[in-house]
Design a protein around this motif. Structure first.
Motif, PDB file in Angstrom:
ATOM      1  N   SER B  60     -31.888 -84.657 -11.633  1.00 17.63           N
ATOM      2  CA  SER B  60     -32.561 -83.722 -12.539  1.00 17.63           C
ATOM      3  C   SER B  60     -31.847 -83.666 -13.885  1.00 17.63           C
ATOM      4  O   SER B  60     -32.477 -83.648 -14.945  1.00 17.63           O
ATOM      5  CB  SER B  60     -32.605 -82.317 -11.931  1.00 17.63           C
ATOM      6  OG  SER B  60     -33.298 -82.347 -10.708  1.00 17.63           O
ATOM      7  N   GLU B  61     -30.512 -83.623 -13.833  1.00 20.20           N
ATOM      8  CA  GLU B  61     -29.753 -83.602 -15.090  1.00 20.20           C
ATOM      9  C   GLU B  61     -30.022 -84.897 -15.866  1.00 20.20           C
ATOM     10  O   GLU B  61     -30.163 -84.892 -17.092  1.00 20.20           O
ATOM     11  CB  GLU B  61     -28.251 -83.501 -14.810  1.00 20.20           C
ATOM     12  CG  GLU B  61     -27.827 -82.295 -13.984  1.00 20.20           C
ATOM     13  CD  GLU B  61     -27.817 -80.986 -14.774  1.00 20.20           C
ATOM     14  OE1 GLU B  61     -27.965 -81.040 -16.008  1.00 20.20           O
ATOM     15  OE2 GLU B  61     -27.666 -79.924 -14.158  1.00 20.20           O
ATOM     16  N   TYR B  62     -30.083 -85.974 -15.122  1.00 18.70           N
ATOM     17  CA  TYR B  62     -30.205 -87.304 -15.716  1.00 18.70           C
ATOM     18  C   TYR B  62     -31.586 -87.483 -16.360  1.00 18.70           C
ATOM     19  O   TYR B  62     -31.712 -87.820 -17.538  1.00 18.70           O
ATOM     20  CB  TYR B  62     -29.972 -88.314 -14.600  1.00 18.70           C
ATOM     21  CG  TYR B  62     -29.599 -89.708 -15.023  1.00 18.70           C
ATOM     22  CD1 TYR B  62     -28.970 -89.954 -16.238  1.00 18.70           C
ATOM     23  CD2 TYR B  62     -29.851 -90.787 -14.179  1.00 18.70           C
ATOM     24  CE1 TYR B  62     -28.625 -91.255 -16.591  1.00 18.70           C
ATOM     25  CE2 TYR B  62     -29.499 -92.081 -14.527  1.00 18.70           C
ATOM     26  CZ  TYR B  62     -28.891 -92.313 -15.732  1.00 18.70           C
ATOM     27  OH  TYR B  62     -28.556 -93.583 -16.078  1.00 18.70           O
ATOM     28  N   ASP B  90     -24.230 -83.329 -22.938  1.00 17.34           N
ATOM     29  CA  ASP B  90     -23.770 -82.473 -21.836  1.00 17.34           C
ATOM     30  C   ASP B  90     -24.541 -82.773 -20.558  1.00 17.34           C
ATOM     31  O   ASP B  90     -23.979 -82.820 -19.472  1.00 17.34           O
ATOM     32  CB  ASP B  90     -23.987 -80.989 -22.171  1.00 17.34           C
ATOM     33  CG  ASP B  90     -22.833 -80.391 -22.963  1.00 17.34           C
ATOM     34  OD1 ASP B  90     -21.823 -81.080 -23.199  1.00 17.34           O
ATOM     35  OD2 ASP B  90     -22.956 -79.205 -23.344  1.00 17.34           O
ATOM     36  N   GLU B  91     -25.864 -82.931 -20.682  1.00 16.69           N
ATOM     37  CA  GLU B  91     -26.684 -83.168 -19.488  1.00 16.69           C
ATOM     38  C   GLU B  91     -26.283 -84.480 -18.817  1.00 16.69           C
ATOM     39  O   GLU B  91     -26.247 -84.567 -17.583  1.00 16.69           O
ATOM     40  CB  GLU B  91     -28.183 -83.182 -19.821  1.00 16.69           C
ATOM     41  CG  GLU B  91     -28.722 -81.949 -20.573  1.00 16.69           C
ATOM     42  CD  GLU B  91     -28.552 -80.615 -19.853  1.00 16.69           C
ATOM     43  OE1 GLU B  91     -27.966 -80.586 -18.753  1.00 16.69           O
ATOM     44  OE2 GLU B  91     -29.003 -79.589 -20.403  1.00 16.69           O
ATOM     45  N   ALA B  92     -25.965 -85.492 -19.621  1.00 18.73           N
ATOM     46  CA  ALA B  92     -25.471 -86.746 -19.038  1.00 18.73           C
ATOM     47  C   ALA B  92     -24.176 -86.467 -18.284  1.00 18.73           C
ATOM     48  O   ALA B  92     -23.967 -86.962 -17.169  1.00 18.73           O
ATOM     49  CB  ALA B  92     -25.239 -87.786 -20.128  1.00 18.73           C
ATOM     50  N   GLY B  93     -23.317 -85.641 -18.873  1.00 22.98           N
ATOM     51  CA  GLY B  93     -22.070 -85.263 -18.202  1.00 22.98           C
ATOM     52  C   GLY B  93     -22.343 -84.537 -16.896  1.00 22.98           C
ATOM     53  O   GLY B  93     -21.716 -84.815 -15.877  1.00 22.98           O
ATOM     54  N   HIS B  94     -23.326 -83.627 -16.919  1.00 28.56           N
ATOM     55  CA  HIS B  94     -23.650 -82.888 -15.699  1.00 28.56           C
ATOM     56  C   HIS B  94     -24.091 -83.856 -14.598  1.00 28.56           C
ATOM     57  O   HIS B  94     -23.720 -83.712 -13.436  1.00 28.56           O
ATOM     58  CB  HIS B  94     -24.768 -81.867 -15.960  1.00 28.56           C
ATOM     59  CG  HIS B  94     -24.376 -80.814 -16.946  1.00 28.56           C
ATOM     60  ND1 HIS B  94     -25.238 -79.855 -17.428  1.00 28.56           N
ATOM     61  CD2 HIS B  94     -23.179 -80.568 -17.542  1.00 28.56           C
ATOM     62  CE1 HIS B  94     -24.597 -79.076 -18.276  1.00 28.56           C
ATOM     63  NE2 HIS B  94     -23.359 -79.486 -18.370  1.00 28.56           N
ATOM     64  N   ALA B  95     -24.898 -84.836 -14.991  1.00 32.46           N
ATOM     65  CA  ALA B  95     -25.333 -85.824 -14.004  1.00 32.46           C
ATOM     66  C   ALA B  95     -24.109 -86.534 -13.424  1.00 32.46           C
ATOM     67  O   ALA B  95     -24.001 -86.709 -12.205  1.00 32.46           O
ATOM     68  CB  ALA B  95     -26.282 -86.828 -14.650  1.00 32.46           C
ATOM     69  N   GLU B 173     -20.804 -74.875 -19.568  1.00 28.43           N
ATOM     70  CA  GLU B 173     -21.432 -75.644 -20.644  1.00 28.43           C
ATOM     71  C   GLU B 173     -22.878 -75.218 -20.894  1.00 28.43           C
ATOM     72  O   GLU B 173     -23.384 -75.349 -22.012  1.00 28.43           O
ATOM     73  CB  GLU B 173     -21.373 -77.136 -20.302  1.00 28.43           C
ATOM     74  CG  GLU B 173     -19.944 -77.600 -20.138  1.00 28.43           C
ATOM     75  CD  GLU B 173     -19.803 -79.087 -19.879  1.00 28.43           C
ATOM     76  OE1 GLU B 173     -18.657 -79.556 -19.868  1.00 28.43           O
ATOM     77  OE2 GLU B 173     -20.824 -79.786 -19.689  1.00 28.43           O
ATOM     78  N   GLU B 174     -23.527 -74.705 -19.840  1.00 25.41           N
ATOM     79  CA  GLU B 174     -24.949 -74.372 -19.970  1.00 25.41           C
ATOM     80  C   GLU B 174     -25.222 -73.214 -20.928  1.00 25.41           C
ATOM     81  O   GLU B 174     -26.312 -73.109 -21.475  1.00 25.41           O
ATOM     82  CB  GLU B 174     -25.553 -73.999 -18.616  1.00 25.41           C
ATOM     83  CG  GLU B 174     -25.765 -75.156 -17.653  1.00 25.41           C
ATOM     84  CD  GLU B 174     -26.852 -76.125 -18.073  1.00 25.41           C
ATOM     85  OE1 GLU B 174     -27.523 -75.901 -19.094  1.00 25.41           O
ATOM     86  OE2 GLU B 174     -27.019 -77.126 -17.364  1.00 25.41           O
ATOM     87  N   SER B 175     -24.252 -72.317 -21.073  1.00 24.90           N
ATOM     88  CA  SER B 175     -24.616 -71.108 -21.807  1.00 24.90           C
ATOM     89  C   SER B 175     -24.979 -71.433 -23.259  1.00 24.90           C
ATOM     90  O   SER B 175     -25.847 -70.792 -23.838  1.00 24.90           O
ATOM     91  CB  SER B 175     -23.538 -70.044 -21.681  1.00 24.90           C
ATOM     92  OG  SER B 175     -22.446 -70.386 -22.469  1.00 24.90           O
TER      93      SER B 175
END
Ligand code: FE2
Ligand code: FE2
Lengths: 95, 332
Positions: B60-62, B90-95, B173-175
């Motif tokens: 989902s992050e990816y 950041d989203e790539a990092g989350h993935a 990181e999401e905030s």
């Protein structure tokens, strides 16, 4: 070496001088230098660190969690290793 | 975050059969809020459920980078563009954190990516909706990241250590993601009549899909009881959804925007907002692969993977050359 074979590296970051490097995650990279570059992008995007170590995961030897009781429980009975075990007078300072 | 080898290799490994004594000890430990670490013994079903959940979360992050990536080159100002790039990165990092957490359970990232690219793995349906206007980028930050935060804050207390730790990092990181979205939405809501219309239109399209992000209603969630007992799931879908509604409605009010739900109203007795029924037919249609963008997203992911092959190959060639050079130097 296909990209799926890139070794896994464990990443340790020192958040500022004076503190230990702390494990913060892992990533795949073809070699140590690129692992450091990737770790910079993945784990320190907001000034989380001033120094990075990477170690190939396969180089780490870890204790077996099943040996936990045998390894760590003996310390439980050695309460005299803690300062609170000893009774000393309240009126004496610096003990 | 991963601890992966420390964990997946050499340890107890996947249990062959569920041993009732170990199972009882495991259940008791988890019930007492004890954390599970990768090399610990765990029931096969616990492992399977978490692999599925963490890898879906990673996907989902990816995939979530795609709808926003659509607007990078068309961001209205340089500031918004820099912000959007940072968020997408950041989203790539989350993935990556999440693929790492899943790897600690003994599944490889390559296997997970193959499953995604072959259409065998699921990711959040929200990313199968199109981003038609710039306001959609704002709505995603405000609503989609907002909903993700509600979900992820609860998961910080998940019983599986690597997943919980990844959640802590991600929540931090999401905030900014949510705040930048709200700020961008506010700029439109307080802008010209056309901009305000664009903001409202975008809210109309994203509100219901955002509510769907919390999954099926508790009435229709068959796995919930066991997952709650194992503390893989900490709160029910409907409770999390209610929390999101309660926190988001006043935010919309402040913007002067209207939620597209005639049944939405404050319930004094419950101390919560009542809201209308989700269109579950639409929910299942998109989950089953027939949303507006399902095909397009998957194709974009596959293309990106294929077009990135040369970069991965070059990295390997570089590593090999460097290794050969240092070997030669050592021989001198
Ligand atoms: Fe994220
Ligand atoms: Fe986000």
């Amino acid at each position: 070496m296909a990209s799926s074979d890139w070794p896994l590296w464990e990443v340790f970051v020192r958040s500022r001088a004076g503190l230990n490097h702390k494990h913060c995650g892992s990533l795949h990279a073809p070699d140590a230098e690129m692992a450091i570059q990737n770790a910079r992008d993945v784990y320190t995007r907001r000034g989380e660190g001033v120094s990075i170590w990477v170690v190939k995961s396969s180089e780490i030897t870890a204790a077996d969690p099943d040996d936990k009781d045998q390894l760590y429980d003996p310390a439980d009975t050695k309460v005299y290793r803690h300062p609170t075990f000893y009774t000393v007078p309240d009126e004496v300072d610096h003990l | 975050m991963s601890d992966a080898t420390l964990d997946s290799k050499g340890g107890a490994g996947p249990a062959v059969a569920d041993d009732p004594k170990r199972r009882a000890a495991f259940d008791a430990r988890v019930a007492a809020e004890g954390k599970v670490e990768p090399r610990d013994w765990m029931p096969e079903q616990y492992r399977k459920t978490l692999i599925r959940q963490i890898s879906q979360h990673a996907h989902s992050e990816y995939v979530g980078m795609l709808p926003e990536g659509n607007w990078v080159t068309r961001a209205p100002t340089l500031r918004r563009k820099a912000v959007l790039l940072a968020k997408i990165q950041d989203e790539a990092g989350h993935a990556l954190y999440l693929y790492g957490a899943a790897e600690t359970m003994g599944v490889s990232r390559a296997e997970m990516l193959d499953a995604l690219h072959e259409g065998k793995a699921k990711y959040s349906s929200i990313f199968n909706y199109p981003t038609l206007t710039w306001a959609d980028v704002a709505a995603i930050g405000w609503l989609v990241d907002g909903a993700a935060i509600v979900n992820q804050v609860a998961l910080q207390r998940c019983s599986y250590g690597p997943y919980a730790r990844a959640m802590v990092r991600i929540c931090k990181e999401e905030s900014f993601h949510q705040r930048q979205g709200y700020e961008a939405m506010m700029a439109l809501a307080q802008g010209s009549p056309d901009q305000k219309k664009m903001a409202q239109d975008s809210l109309n399209r994203w509100w219901w899909p955002s509510l769907m992000m919390f999954g099926p209603s508790d009435r229709d969630s068959p796995h919930s009881a066991q997952n709650m007992a194992w503390k893989i799931k900490r709160e029910s879908n409907d409770d999390l959804r209610q929390r999101f509604v309660d926190m988001t409605v006043p935010q919309a009010d402040y913007l002067g925007l209207t939620m597209p739900d005639p049944d939405l109203k404050w319930n004094e007795e419950r101390g919560h907002y009542d809201f209308g029924e989700i269109d579950w037919d639409e929910f299942w249609r998109v989950v089953k692969g027939n949303g507006v963008c399902n095909r397009e997203r998957l194709q974009a992911r596959r293309d990106a993977h294929d077009k990135g092959a040369w970069v991965r190959e070059a990295a390997v060639a570089h590593a090999e050359k460097r290794a050969a050079r240092s070997l030669a130097q050592a021989a001198e």
